[in-house]
Motif scaffolding. Structure first.
Motif, mmCIF file in Angstrom:
data_model
loop_
_atom_site.group_PDB
_atom_site.id
_atom_site.type_symbol
_atom_site.label_atom_id
_atom_site.label_comp_id
_atom_site.label_asym_id
_atom_site.label_seq_id
_atom_site.Cartn_x
_atom_site.Cartn_y
_atom_site.Cartn_z
ATOM 1 N N GLY A 148 49.992 35.208 40.924
ATOM 2 C CA GLY A 148 48.824 34.362 40.708
ATOM 3 C C GLY A 148 49.108 32.890 40.494
ATOM 4 O O GLY A 148 48.174 32.093 40.392
ATOM 5 N N ARG A 171 50.259 38.544 35.172
ATOM 6 C CA ARG A 171 49.265 38.418 36.244
ATOM 7 C C ARG A 171 47.847 38.498 35.684
ATOM 8 O O ARG A 171 46.963 37.728 36.077
ATOM 9 C CB ARG A 171 49.495 39.533 37.270
ATOM 10 N N ASP A 172 47.612 39.414 34.739
ATOM 11 C CA ASP A 172 46.278 39.541 34.151
ATOM 12 C C ASP A 172 45.897 38.279 33.375
ATOM 13 O O ASP A 172 44.746 37.828 33.427
ATOM 14 C CB ASP A 172 46.231 40.760 33.230
ATOM 15 N N ARG A 218 44.921 35.539 35.859
ATOM 16 C CA ARG A 218 43.567 35.753 36.384
ATOM 17 C C ARG A 218 42.525 35.253 35.386
ATOM 18 O O ARG A 218 41.536 34.606 35.754
ATOM 19 C CB ARG A 218 43.319 37.237 36.678
ATOM 20 N N SER A 253 39.248 33.937 37.458
ATOM 21 C CA SER A 253 39.143 34.572 38.774
ATOM 22 C C SER A 253 38.011 35.581 38.846
ATOM 23 O O SER A 253 37.464 35.843 39.925
ATOM 24 C CB SER A 253 40.470 35.255 39.129
ATOM 25 N N ASP A 254 37.641 36.171 37.705
ATOM 26 C CA ASP A 254 36.574 37.172 37.698
ATOM 27 C C ASP A 254 35.262 36.626 37.147
ATOM 28 O O ASP A 254 34.311 37.383 36.923
ATOM 29 C CB ASP A 254 37.019 38.386 36.867
#
Length: 621
Positions: free
Chosen positions: A174, A493-494, A497, A502-503
């Motif tokens: 990411g 990575r989480d 994000r 990203s969400d």
């Protein structure tokens, strides 16, 4: 003269037609200038009595192609039979001394003590010379070293081509900006790169200029910006043809490219460039612009600017010409490419580094923040919980330059912080067993604080899989550890994000604002609120960090609004490590009970050495 003064050429051809020139004296630029029919050469050597160019094109005969002296102190000749790919040098005479030197502006060499190579400038960028840099509040930097990141041939240093094989890995992680440690030609094949012997040439063992252009093109294709580390506080000191380049010097020092008095001295050698000499200023300015214009990089990170702006690391012993030089270069860079990210490594917390030039500042976009890395590393590497000072954490979260969070780069590992007597965080926690629960827990605390604090976050290569030991230019990253610690990669990575929203649930992590509403030194817990705009669902983000080896079943924190606060992240999840307990609580039901200076509060289950992240759903009232 500026290399950017060359007459326009096609990006694909990069050459000029000799026949179209009215007068060869109108050919501008420095170094080897590739023409349609031949190559022109211009070199600055004001104290030489004669100069000629020797090479493959004239059987290395110094009588074949003498250069003519120009009023500027430069020497010039055109050589119709010369062409890209051929090797060459300059032969200079000063009094009774005759010697050869590699061109200071050459883009390619056979090796650091070999010959220059005429580089063919034409390159097909396939449209990836128009890359768009992410907004600075959406940048996650990955600092990396080409020679050690990944080696296709384990017996040799890594290359640009080797590195590109891991683009898919980094894309999945990411990160979106690759900050590459210096690649200018250095002595030998193994080096960090902070000893540039030929500042315009690309390290041969990495793949040379074509290799680097290909690397940048493919990085852009994969969605990565490239920020390059440059070294302008000193050159060399070894394999340095710039030293006494034309035979002149004073006080036994370096000659035309260097200070020849006490200002020459640096911690890395007696080789500080003369920032007050116009030709040397142009040499450094043109070098910076070369990376953006010819290699299409998206920014520069300047090594230890403290030794550009001061003689001995004491800001009181100023070098005004050094400050003025950085102002000029940064102004030129941001005029050419406003989105370019220019980073100062200074580590003296000087706000004027990142003030605009028109306000007297040096004009850098951002700077490495010593007031984040040093206190955070200190807190997470303390042997005992009692030694962890939560006020240091709270102050580190809130620090800014000129009121702008993105004028700082936040990190817990860099090439400097994991060498020179210091090690990777897991090894600092437990050198005997850097894979144990304590090392994993506190190293991931550092990663989480980096990726949730205001500022531009930076990771150092391998940090995402808990690389241990210390950084050395002879050792490749331990990619077996990447398999062993795949869960920590997933944790990183989480977090990335969430950091990049990203969400669409954690916009606050991309914002300027932080409010540390809970700083519990006695129990070693910190909680803070991040917002982008005015807060509210999907904007407000709450981060809770436990810096102690203590589990809480009911820990109370303040919250800015009622309703349900969804847990977006727990660093204690068992999927991240078999060592972790998975003991964190879930969502929080906020009650209208004022706490921590906020209107609501809630309780949560908080495991040891754990970071939890919460936000509310869009549309929630």
């Amino acid at each position: 003269m500026s290399s950017s003064a060359l007459l326009p050429a096609s990006k694909k051809s990069g050459t000029r037609d000799l026949k179209s020139e009215v007068n060869l004296e109108q050919v501008v630029g420095m170094g080897p200038i590739v023409l349609e029919n031949g190559v022109a050469f211009r070199v600055w050597a004001p104290h030489a009595s004669s100069v000629s160019v020797v090479g493959d094109f004239n059987d290395w005969n110094p009588a074949a192609n003498p250069l003519e002296r120009e009023a500027s102190g430069c020497w010039f000749a055109s050589v119709p039979q010369a062409k890209p790919g051929q090797q060459y040098k300059y032969q200079l005479t000063n009094g009774d001394k005759t010697f050869q030197r590699i061109d200071p502006r050459v883009r390619e060499v056979t090796n650091s003590v070999g010959n220059g190579v005429i580089h063919q400038p034409e390159f097909d960028w396939q449209g990836f010379d128009q890359f768009k840099m992410p907004a600075w509040n959406e940048v996650v930097i990955y600092e990396t070293h080409v020679g050690t990141f990944f080696r296709g041939d384990k017996e040799n240093v890594g290359t640009f081509k080797d590195f590109a094989k891991k683009f898919s890995y980094l894309k999945k992680l990411g990160v979106n900006v690759l900050q590459v440690m210096p690649i200018a030609e250095f002595a030998g094949d193994y080096s960090w790169g902070y000893n540039p012997a030929h500042p315009y040439a690309i390290e041969t063992s990495y793949g040379g200029p074509v290799g680097f252009k290909t690397f940048v093109r493919e990085a852009h294709r994969a969605g990565f910006a490239v920020v390059l580390d440059v070294v302008y506080n000193h050159f060399g000191p070894s394999d340095l043809d710039l030293w006494q380049f034309d035979g002149w010097s004073e006080n036994g020092k370096g000659g035309i490219y260097f200070y020849n008095d006490h200002r020459s001295s640096t911690p890395w050698g007696d080789t500080r460039p003369d920032y007050g000499r116009g030709e040397v200023r142009a040499y450094l300015r043109d070098n910076a612009m070369m990376w953006l214009e010819e290699y299409q990089v998206d920014g520069l990170r300047y090594d230890m600017t403290l030794y550009i702006r001061s003689v001995d690391g004491n800001p009181q012993n100023e070098i005004p010409d050094g400050w003025g030089l950085t102002q000029w270069i940064n102004r030129e860079i941001h005029t050419l490419k406003p989105s370019a990210l220019t980073i100062a490594e200074d580590l003296r917390n000087e706000p004027y580094l990142t003030k605009p030039v028109d306000q007297g500042g040096a004009g850098f976009s951002t700077q490495w923040d010593a007031r984040f890395v040093h206190p955070i590393r200190d807190v997470i590497t303390q042997v005992d919980d009692a030694g962890r000072d939560m006020q240091k954490v709270c102050d580190a979260l809130c620090h800014t330059y000129n009121g702008d969070a993105y004028q700082r780069v936040v990190y817990t590992e860099s090439h400097d912080e994991v060498a020179n007597g210091k090690a990777r965080i897991p090894s600092e926690v437990d050198n005997e067993n850097p894979d144990n629960w304590f090392a994993q827990k506190r190293a991931t605390l550092g990663i989480a604080m980096t990726l949730t604090a205001p500022g531009i976050p930076m990771l150092f290569q391998g940090q995402e899989f808990l690389e241990d030991g210390w950084f050395q230019d002879v050792d490749e990253l331990d990619w077996d550890k990447a398999d062993d610690q795949s869960g920590i990669i997933r944790l990183t990575r989480d977090l990335i994000r969430l950091r990049l929203n990203s969400d669409g649930q954690t916009r606050g992590l991309t914002g300027q604002h932080v409010h540390v509403m809970h700083c519990n030194h006695a129990d070693k817990v910190v909680a803070f609120r991040r917002t982008y705009d005015n807060g509210g669902p999907s904007d407000d983000v709450i981060v809770v960090a436990n810096f102690a080896n203590r589990h809480w079943d009911h820990y109370e924190i303040g919250l800015p609004a009622g309703g349900t606060w969804k847990r977006r992240f727990s660093s204690d999840k068992t999927e991240y490590s078999d060592e972790f307990g998975g003991m964190a609580g879930g969502d929080i039901d906020a009650q209208k009970r004022p706490y921590d200076g906020l209107s609501h509060s809630g309780t949560l289950r908080l495991p040891p050495y754990t970071v939890l992240i919460y936000s509310q759903e869009k549309g929630q009232s």
